[in-house]
Design an enzyme around this catalytic site. Structure first.
Site, PDB file in Angstrom:
ATOM      1  N   ARG A   1       0.781  -1.198   0.008  1.00  0.00           N
ATOM      2  CA  ARG A   1       0.090   0.181  -0.172  1.00  0.00           C
ATOM      3  C   ARG A   1       0.963   1.097  -0.037  1.00  0.00           C
ATOM      4  NH1 ARG A   1      -1.951   0.913   4.459  1.00  0.00           N
ATOM      5  NH2 ARG A   1      -1.272  -0.961   5.639  1.00  0.00           N
TER       6      ARG A   1
ATOM      7  N   TYR B   1      -1.470  -3.603  -6.634  1.00  0.00           N
ATOM      8  CA  TYR B   1      -1.135  -4.387  -5.693  1.00  0.00           C
ATOM      9  C   TYR B   1      -2.118  -4.127  -4.295  1.00  0.00           C
ATOM     10  CZ  TYR B   1       1.882  -7.369  -2.640  1.00  0.00           C
ATOM     11  OH  TYR B   1       2.324  -8.530  -2.277  1.00  0.00           O
TER      12      TYR B   1
ATOM     13  N   LYS C   1      -9.501  -2.235   1.679  1.00  0.00           N
ATOM     14  CA  LYS C   1      -9.189  -1.110   2.626  1.00  0.00           C
ATOM     15  C   LYS C   1     -10.114   0.050   1.953  1.00  0.00           C
ATOM     16  CE  LYS C   1      -6.722  -3.243   5.487  1.00  0.00           C
ATOM     17  NZ  LYS C   1      -5.822  -4.142   5.019  1.00  0.00           N
TER      18      LYS C   1
ATOM     19  N   HIS D   1     -10.879  -2.655  11.338  1.00  0.00           N
ATOM     20  CA  HIS D   1      -9.675  -3.500  10.761  1.00  0.00           C
ATOM     21  C   HIS D   1      -9.456  -4.329  11.786  1.00  0.00           C
ATOM     22  CE1 HIS D   1      -5.169  -3.373   9.488  1.00  0.00           C
ATOM     23  NE2 HIS D   1      -5.729  -4.100   8.615  1.00  0.00           N
TER      24      HIS D   1
ATOM     25  N   SER E   1      -1.538  -3.557  10.413  1.00  0.00           N
ATOM     26  CA  SER E   1      -1.104  -4.395   9.347  1.00  0.00           C
ATOM     27  C   SER E   1       0.115  -5.016   9.770  1.00  0.00           C
ATOM     28  CB  SER E   1      -0.718  -3.316   8.184  1.00  0.00           C
ATOM     29  OG  SER E   1      -1.911  -2.780   7.880  1.00  0.00           O
TER      30      SER E   1
ATOM     31  N   CYS F   1       0.839  -7.311  11.987  1.00  0.00           N
ATOM     32  CA  CYS F   1       1.001  -7.240  13.616  1.00  0.00           C
ATOM     33  C   CYS F   1      -0.081  -8.597  14.021  1.00  0.00           C
ATOM     34  CB  CYS F   1       0.715  -6.166  14.298  1.00  0.00           C
ATOM     35  SG  CYS F   1       1.692  -4.960  13.594  1.00  0.00           S
TER      36      CYS F   1
ATOM     37  N   ASP G   1      -9.045  -9.786   8.739  1.00  0.00           N
ATOM     38  CA  ASP G   1      -8.659  -8.404   8.617  1.00  0.00           C
ATOM     39  C   ASP G   1      -9.732  -7.380   8.706  1.00  0.00           C
ATOM     40  OD1 ASP G   1      -6.255  -6.928   7.395  1.00  0.00           O
ATOM     41  OD2 ASP G   1      -7.444  -6.390   5.872  1.00  0.00           O
TER      42      ASP G   1
ATOM     43  N   ARG H   1       2.390 -12.326  -0.229  1.00  0.00           N
ATOM     44  CA  ARG H   1       1.031 -12.566   0.326  1.00  0.00           C
ATOM     45  C   ARG H   1       0.456 -13.855  -0.413  1.00  0.00           C
ATOM     46  NH1 ARG H   1      -1.485  -8.747   4.137  1.00  0.00           N
ATOM     47  NH2 ARG H   1       0.019  -7.348   4.421  1.00  0.00           N
TER      48      ARG H   1
HETATM   49  P1  GTP Z   1      -2.155  -7.577   7.507  1.00  0.00           P
HETATM   50  O1  GTP Z   1      -2.713  -8.853   6.613  1.00  0.00           O
HETATM   51  O2  GTP Z   1      -1.183  -6.565   7.002  1.00  0.00           O
HETATM   52  O3  GTP Z   1      -3.289  -6.810   8.072  1.00  0.00           O
HETATM   53  O4  GTP Z   1      -1.425  -8.324   8.792  1.00  0.00           O
HETATM   54  P2  GTP Z   1      -1.998  -9.437   9.909  1.00  0.00           P
HETATM   55  O5  GTP Z   1      -2.355  -8.474  11.023  1.00  0.00           O
HETATM   56  O6  GTP Z   1      -3.100 -10.285   9.612  1.00  0.00           O
HETATM   57  O7  GTP Z   1      -0.640 -10.179  10.432  1.00  0.00           O
HETATM   58  P3  GTP Z   1      -0.169 -11.621  10.254  1.00  0.00           P
HETATM   59  O8  GTP Z   1      -0.991 -12.509  10.911  1.00  0.00           O
HETATM   60  O9  GTP Z   1      -0.153 -12.089   8.914  1.00  0.00           O
HETATM   61  O10 GTP Z   1       1.359 -11.524  10.913  1.00  0.00           O
HETATM   62  C1  GTP Z   1       2.220 -10.693  10.205  1.00  0.00           C
HETATM   63  C2  GTP Z   1       3.679 -11.110  10.687  1.00  0.00           C
HETATM   64  O11 GTP Z   1       3.728 -11.255  12.232  1.00  0.00           O
HETATM   65  C3  GTP Z   1       3.978 -12.575  10.309  1.00  0.00           C
HETATM   66  O12 GTP Z   1       5.361 -12.665   9.911  1.00  0.00           O
HETATM   67  C4  GTP Z   1       3.623 -13.560  11.502  1.00  0.00           C
HETATM   68  O13 GTP Z   1       4.578 -14.736  11.590  1.00  0.00           O
HETATM   69  C5  GTP Z   1       3.922 -12.475  12.596  1.00  0.00           C
HETATM   70  N1  GTP Z   1       3.485 -12.722  13.847  1.00  0.00           N
HETATM   71  C6  GTP Z   1       1.778 -13.007  13.958  1.00  0.00           C
HETATM   72  N2  GTP Z   1       1.523 -13.298  14.991  1.00  0.00           N
HETATM   73  C7  GTP Z   1       2.495 -13.398  15.958  1.00  0.00           C
HETATM   74  C8  GTP Z   1       2.878 -13.736  17.356  1.00  0.00           C
HETATM   75  O14 GTP Z   1       1.996 -14.129  18.058  1.00  0.00           O
HETATM   76  N3  GTP Z   1       4.158 -13.701  17.757  1.00  0.00           N
HETATM   77  C9  GTP Z   1       5.133 -13.313  16.882  1.00  0.00           C
HETATM   78  N4  GTP Z   1       6.433 -13.341  17.243  1.00  0.00           N
HETATM   79  N5  GTP Z   1       5.014 -12.889  15.460  1.00  0.00           N
HETATM   80  C10 GTP Z   1       3.573 -12.964  15.153  1.00  0.00           C
HETATM   81  C1  SPV Z   2      -3.077  -4.442   5.226  1.00  0.00           C
HETATM   82  O1  SPV Z   2      -2.019  -3.746   5.131  1.00  0.00           O
HETATM   83  O2  SPV Z   2      -3.544  -4.286   6.377  1.00  0.00           O
HETATM   84  C2  SPV Z   2      -3.445  -5.612   4.606  1.00  0.00           C
HETATM   85  C3  SPV Z   2      -2.772  -5.815   3.179  1.00  0.00           C
HETATM   86  O3  SPV Z   2      -4.323  -6.234   5.003  1.00  0.00           O
HETATM   87  S1  SPV Z   2      -3.661  -4.682   2.159  1.00  0.00           S
HETATM   88  O4  SPV Z   2      -4.578  -5.441   1.433  1.00  0.00           O
HETATM   89  O5  SPV Z   2      -2.643  -4.433   1.050  1.00  0.00           O
HETATM   90  O6  SPV Z   2      -4.074  -3.493   2.653  1.00  0.00           O
HETATM   91 MN    MN Z   3      -4.786  -5.684   7.167  1.00  0.00          MN
END
Ligand code: GTP
Ligand code: SPV
Ligand code: MN
Length: 621
Positions: A74, A214, A223, A243, A265, A267, A292, A383
């Protein structure tokens, strides 16, 4: 091949026709969401080199796509909210005056689809016909976007039927901004990074996105519609567009609670939504509704939530059979991968998928890669795009038109220091304060150049389509309408010790925290009182089977009064630009927090009365 468009829905026909005249596509195609259409889009993307078919024995019906290296996340610096009044966009958004922006966009979009197909994608965010769902139509010249929208949203004739009945729709216009002129050969990922612009017109319920193909820049249901525009609609109509991941937690006795979790994002939302509880928590399980976005609405005195999406666009790096086994099973087939690495046997790989990387890969840019190279083989924001229905932990109510009742709200950023593993806020107003002042460290989900730590209220900083202070007021008013609003919790999976080691194992072990959260939400579960709220003591969290010595637990939970006070002082930086509209309740909560921290600091200098040693160890209450 046709350049005129008519499906007998006047509002749609007129709009598509006018956009076609502006953008001059070679032809117009109405998407019906069918398997045939999906196969045809795939065939076409394979033919022009955008997709690479993965080994069908390893990864059936799955494809790899490599984006232009300039188009990988983004682009917040080129994302605008074009409300009529600048004050309505507020200090957290880049505002552009709508008439001027519209004029600029008309210039950019003129003729921008020459030589390309214009896909007309009618989609529903939420179960078609649900009172919580809303309809959009995306017009795009990207077959990759059309294919992705087919996975991420509910596309097809049922949506057209709703439009025929007179349902309103959000107008989502997208172009990669790269016309294919006579005699030119196409590239695998055409885009126009120099001119990328993502402009939201909240009053018109419209978004115009130019130049990027993307993720959140281009899959406009996500979003742009389901958060930025929907947040504005939600405020007007009395609901919340958030979110948040959405999940069910079932206890050994079969009692299911629903939890929504706002993490910024990259996290942890996807991981949290799909987590598998450790064996020591026998009988507890998590079921998935969304990873999400959640749309939340007060219904008969309770909050009810749906996930408006139909698929997951999840972060690949870090995903493996230990951290997220459900995701690994979901993406075992029928999945589109973007910017991951390709193995020699035609499968995918990314950092963290296996402990040892393969000895040879093709990296996300299509170059030979060996472990000796210092660069990652997969892009950090690479992704997977996969249908929600593939998720093995899918909740039985994931598609329920009436949504699910919310029992708890969780939020939390990525904080290496200071923030405890979990605390429960005292009440809704305090919860809104704690969610609003959440901080988080920068991740790869958006372009670089962000400050190391930023305040990310409710994980909505880049996604709230209106004035952030009005958004806080809206949250407060939603809680005030409810007799018993769900409790709000803060979590932090990312605290580290002085050597930089994570103090908490995270992933499946987060279920231990989740169990405490739902127990508290149900009026059970013990807690101590700290300046931040209610916190579990060592004995209150189900930690069986986990090597977590008391000292490490203390380090995880500790609130250092001095750093907490200086942390709290920086909350003023968030509020300063919005003081004119800030609800007084938040300033009151700020003052209460400071008072609690101050009296905690002075208590800590007295000899410990009850044997508790470390300063600011939560006191029993
Ligand atoms: P978006 O799709 O961008 O909104 O991200 P998200 O909030 O869905 O995060 P996601 O679950 O994909 O995790 C993002 C990164 O953080 C990945 O590399 C995970 O492996 C890492 N991660 C997720 N949960 C944990 C956790 O509980 N502990 C740690 N250390 N890392 C984590
Ligand atoms: C985020 O950045 O919070 C995502 C990926 O979930 S995107 O769809 O690119 O916004
Ligand atoms: Mn997201």
């Amino acid at each position: 091949m046709r350049q005129s468009f008519s499906v007998g829905i006047a509002a749609l026909d007129t709009w598509v026709q006018s956009i076609a005249e502006l953008c001059e596509p070679a032809c117009i195609l109405l998407c019906d969401g069918s398997q045939t259409e999906r196969a045809e889009l795939t065939r076409q993307l394979l033919a022009n080199g955008t997709l690479i078919a993965l080994n069908p024995k390893k990864r059936p019906n799955s494809y790899l796509c490599r984006s232009d290296p300039r188009d990988v996340a983004r682009v917040e610096s080129r994302t605008f909210v074009c409300s009529r009044s600048e004050a309505d966009a507020g200090p957290s958004n880049r505002w552009r005056e709508p008439v001027g922006m519209q004029a600029e966009l008309l210039t950019a979009f003129r003729g921008c689809m020459q030589g390309r197909t214009l896909y007309v994608i009618p989609f529903s965010m939420g179960p078609v016909g649900s009172p919580l769902a809303r309809i959009g139509v995306e017009l795009t010249d990207s077959p990759y976007v059309a294919l992705s929208m087919q996975i991420m949203t509910r596309v097809g004739s049922a949506v057209l039927a709703e439009l025929e009945k007179g349902a309103d729709f959000v107008r989502c216009l997208h172009s990669i901004g790269a016309p294919l002129l006579e005699g030119q050969t196409d590239v695998a990922w055409p885009c126009n990074p120099e001119r990328t612009t993502i402009a939201h017109f909240p009053e018109e319920r419209a978004v115009w996105s130019f130049g990027s193909g993307y993720g959140g820049n281009a899959l406009l249901g996500k979003k742009c519609f389901a958060l930025r525009l929907a947040s504005v609609m939600a405020r007007e109509e009395g609901w919340l567009a958030e979110h948040m991941a959405l999940l069910g937690v079932t206890s050994p006795s079969g009692e299911r609670s629903y939890v929504a979790a706002a993490f910024p994002s990259a996290c942890g939302k996807t991981n949290f939504a799909m987590l598998v509880a450790p064996p020591a928590l026998a009988g507890w399980s998590v079921s998935t509704l969304g990873d999400d976005i959640a749309w939340i609405r007060p219904v008969a005195g309770r909050l009810r939530a749906i996930n408006p999406e139909n698929g997951m666009f999840g972060v690949a790096p870090g995903t493996n059979h230990r951290t997220n086994p459900n995701a690994m099973r979901a993406i075992a087939a029928d999945t589109l991968f973007t910017n991951v690495a390709l193995t020699d046997d035609g499968d995918v790989w990314w950092e963290g998928m296996t402990e040892e990387p393969p000895t040879h890969l093709i990296d996300w840019r299509g170059r030979d890669w060996t472990p000796q190279l210092r660069e990652p083989a997969a892009h950090p924001n690479s992704r997977f795009t996969t249908p929600l229905e593939r998720c093995p932990s899918l909740d039985p109510n994931w598609n329920a038109a009436e949504g699910v009742p919310l029992d708890a709200i969780v939020c939390g950023g990525r904080m290496s220091r200071d923030m405890p593993l979990v605390f429960q806020t005292f009440d809704w107003e305090h919860g809104v304060y704690a969610a609003a002042t959440m901080g988080s460290e920068a991740t790869a989900a958006a372009e670089s150049g962000l400050p190391a730590i930023r305040r990310d209220p409710m994980a909505m900083l880049p996604f709230c389509g209106y004035h952030m202070a009005d958004y806080f007021a809206h949250w407060l008013s939603i809680g005030a309408q409810l007799a018993g609003p769900p409790p709000i919790f803060r979590v932090n999976w990312f605290r580290r010790d002085d050597n930089g080691r994570l103090l908490w194992p995270g992933f499946g072990d987060n279920a231990r925290v989740l169990v405490w959260i739902v127990e508290r939400a149900r009026g059970r579960g013990n807690a101590l009182v700290s300046p931040y709220g209610f916190q579990p003591g060592h004995a209150d969290l189900p930690l069986a089977g986990l090597e977590l010595p008391q000292a490490q637990f203390t380090a995880l939970m500790q609130i250092d009064a001095t750093s907490a006070e200086s942390e709290a002082r920086t909350h003023d930086e968030l509020f300063a630009p919005m003081l004119d509209r800030l609800p007084p309740a938040l300033l009151r909560q700020r003052d209460l927090l400071r008072q609690r921290l101050q009296s905690d600091a002075s208590n800590a200098s007295l000899p410990a009365a009850n044997g508790s040693s470390a300063p600011s160890t939560p006191s029993a209450a």
